[in-house]
Write a protein that holds these residues in place. Structure first.
Motif, short mmCIF file in Angstrom:
data_model
loop_
_atom_site.label_atom_id
_atom_site.label_comp_id
_atom_site.label_asym_id
_atom_site.label_seq_id
_atom_site.Cartn_x
_atom_site.Cartn_y
_atom_site.Cartn_z
N GLU A 82 25.93 34.26 42.94
CA GLU A 82 26.54 34.20 41.64
C GLU A 82 27.86 34.46 41.96
N SER A 83 28.39 35.28 42.97
CA SER A 83 30.04 35.14 43.38
C SER A 83 30.23 35.37 44.90
N ALA A 84 31.23 34.40 45.01
CA ALA A 84 31.55 34.49 46.61
C ALA A 84 33.13 34.35 46.74
N GLU A 85 33.91 35.11 47.69
CA GLU A 85 35.32 34.76 47.78
C GLU A 85 35.60 34.68 49.29
N ARG A 86 36.36 33.72 49.70
CA ARG A 86 36.86 33.83 51.07
C ARG A 86 37.62 35.25 51.10
N LYS A 88 40.58 35.74 52.18
CA LYS A 88 41.65 35.73 51.65
C LYS A 88 42.23 35.75 50.06
N ASP A 89 40.88 35.43 49.63
CA ASP A 89 40.88 35.35 48.21
C ASP A 89 40.53 36.86 47.50
N ILE A 90 40.15 37.73 48.19
CA ILE A 90 39.50 38.97 47.46
C ILE A 90 40.75 39.66 47.43
N ASP A 91 40.60 40.51 46.03
CA ASP A 91 41.92 41.17 45.58
C ASP A 91 41.24 42.59 45.85
N ILE A 92 41.89 43.26 46.96
CA ILE A 92 41.47 44.68 47.48
C ILE A 92 41.68 45.60 46.11
N GLU A 93 42.68 45.46 45.63
CA GLU A 93 42.92 46.82 44.44
C GLU A 93 41.86 46.56 43.54
N ARG A 94 41.34 45.45 43.28
CA ARG A 94 40.24 45.15 42.11
C ARG A 94 39.05 45.90 42.68
N ALA A 95 38.64 45.47 43.75
CA ALA A 95 37.74 45.66 44.34
C ALA A 95 37.56 47.45 44.57
N LYS A 100 35.62 52.69 42.48
CA LYS A 100 36.03 53.75 41.80
C LYS A 100 34.96 54.11 40.34
N ARG A 101 35.19 52.85 39.54
CA ARG A 101 34.24 52.98 38.36
C ARG A 101 32.66 53.10 38.79
N ALA A 102 32.22 52.32 39.77
CA ALA A 102 30.96 52.47 39.88
C ALA A 102 30.58 54.06 40.39
N GLN A 125 27.95 48.48 45.47
CA GLN A 125 27.50 47.75 46.87
C GLN A 125 28.57 46.40 46.94
N ARG A 126 28.81 45.79 45.98
CA ARG A 126 29.57 44.58 45.78
C ARG A 126 30.92 44.86 46.24
N ALA A 127 31.48 46.13 45.67
CA ALA A 127 33.02 46.78 45.85
C ALA A 127 33.03 46.94 47.22
N SER A 129 31.20 46.10 49.87
CA SER A 129 31.12 44.91 51.05
C SER A 129 32.38 43.96 50.82
N ARG A 130 33.11 43.73 49.35
CA ARG A 130 34.36 43.07 49.51
C ARG A 130 35.48 43.96 50.40
N ILE A 131 35.45 45.19 49.94
CA ILE A 131 36.56 46.04 50.83
C ILE A 131 36.29 45.93 52.57
P1 ATP Z 1 34.61 43.46 38.75
O1 ATP Z 1 34.12 44.65 38.14
O2 ATP Z 1 35.87 43.91 39.46
O3 ATP Z 1 34.63 42.36 37.88
P2 ATP Z 1 32.01 42.56 39.98
O4 ATP Z 1 31.57 43.09 41.24
O5 ATP Z 1 31.43 43.23 38.88
O6 ATP Z 1 33.54 43.33 40.19
P3 ATP Z 1 31.34 39.97 40.03
O7 ATP Z 1 30.55 39.88 38.87
O8 ATP Z 1 30.73 39.93 41.36
O9 ATP Z 1 32.55 41.11 39.80
O10 ATP Z 1 32.34 38.54 39.97
C1 ATP Z 1 32.90 38.15 38.92
C2 ATP Z 1 33.82 37.19 39.12
O11 ATP Z 1 35.05 37.90 39.79
C3 ATP Z 1 33.59 36.30 40.12
O12 ATP Z 1 34.09 34.89 39.91
C4 ATP Z 1 34.22 36.72 41.55
O13 ATP Z 1 34.44 35.92 42.35
C5 ATP Z 1 35.42 37.47 40.87
N1 ATP Z 1 35.77 38.84 41.71
C6 ATP Z 1 35.31 39.97 41.33
N2 ATP Z 1 36.01 40.88 42.12
C7 ATP Z 1 36.74 40.31 42.86
C8 ATP Z 1 37.83 40.69 43.84
N3 ATP Z 1 37.78 41.92 44.30
N4 ATP Z 1 38.61 39.71 44.33
C9 ATP Z 1 38.56 38.33 43.79
N5 ATP Z 1 37.68 38.02 43.01
C10 ATP Z 1 36.52 38.88 42.45
#
Ligand code: ATP
Length: 140
Positions: A82-86, A88-95, A100-102, A125-127, A129-131
């Motif tokens: 459903e989602s995947a990021e390399r 280098k493309d992960i936004d750590i602050e977003r994660a 925190k929200r979760a 779990q997603r957050a 794992s990204r971190i």
């Molecule tokens: P968020 O609440 O920040 O949206 P999420 O886990 O609910 O996180 P997903 O539903 O897994 O997000 O992904 C939605 C889209 O956002 C996908 O295209 C995913 O690749 C991208 N995405 C989510 N979090 C990140 C991140 N930390 N860095 C880069 N891309 C992200």
């Protein structure tokens, strides 16, 4: 059998990876598994975690995957997520914000059968794992 295997990681929005790999390690539902060229064909589900592979130049690569499916064929591995990021493309602050929200939602809920609780657990779990992908050792 010597040689590289083709790795494709695909999401509904993107072809995240499409390249040759020496070895692929994927987070299978029942444990991490490794695939080299010539592997027996199989299909399996994946859990949230890190997909790791060694590219054809020998560099270690890490990709976050939010679960999904893996199709293994002797010459090709296809990951549908459903989602995947390399890394280098992960936004750590977003994660970190998502984590925190979760955590706040989980603290406010506390009823395991609640849909929101399960959604918050999955988001956490997603957050995490990204971190982990960003902060862990390994390649880009
Ligand atoms: P968020 O609440 O920040 O949206 P999420 O886990 O609910 O996180 P997903 O539903 O897994 O997000 O992904 C939605 C889209 O956002 C996908 O295209 C995913 O690749 C991208 N995405 C989510 N979090 C990140 C991140 N930390 N860095 C880069 N891309 C992200």
């Amino acid at each position: 059998m010597a040689g590289n295997i083709t790795l494709e990681v695909v999401t509904p929005d993107n072809a995240v990876v499409s390249e040759e790999a020496q070895i692929v390690m994927a987070p299978g539902e029942y444990g991490e598994f490794g695939v080299l060229i010539g592997h027996t064909s199989f299909l399996t589900t994946l859990k949230v975690g890190n997909l790791r592979y060694r590219d054809k130049a020998g560099s270690e690569r890490v990709v976050f995957v939010s679960g999904g499916f893996a199709e293994v064929l002797p010459k090709k591995v296809t990951i549908l997520a459903e989602s995947a990021e390399r890394r280098k493309d992960i936004d750590i602050e977003r994660a970190k914000d998502a984590m925190k929200r979760a955590e706040e939602r989980l603290a406010a809920k506390g009823r395991e059968e609640d849909t929101d609780f399960l959604r918050a657990q999955a988001a956490l779990q997603r957050a995490i794992s990204r971190i982990g992908v960003v902060q862990g050792q390994g390649g880009a």
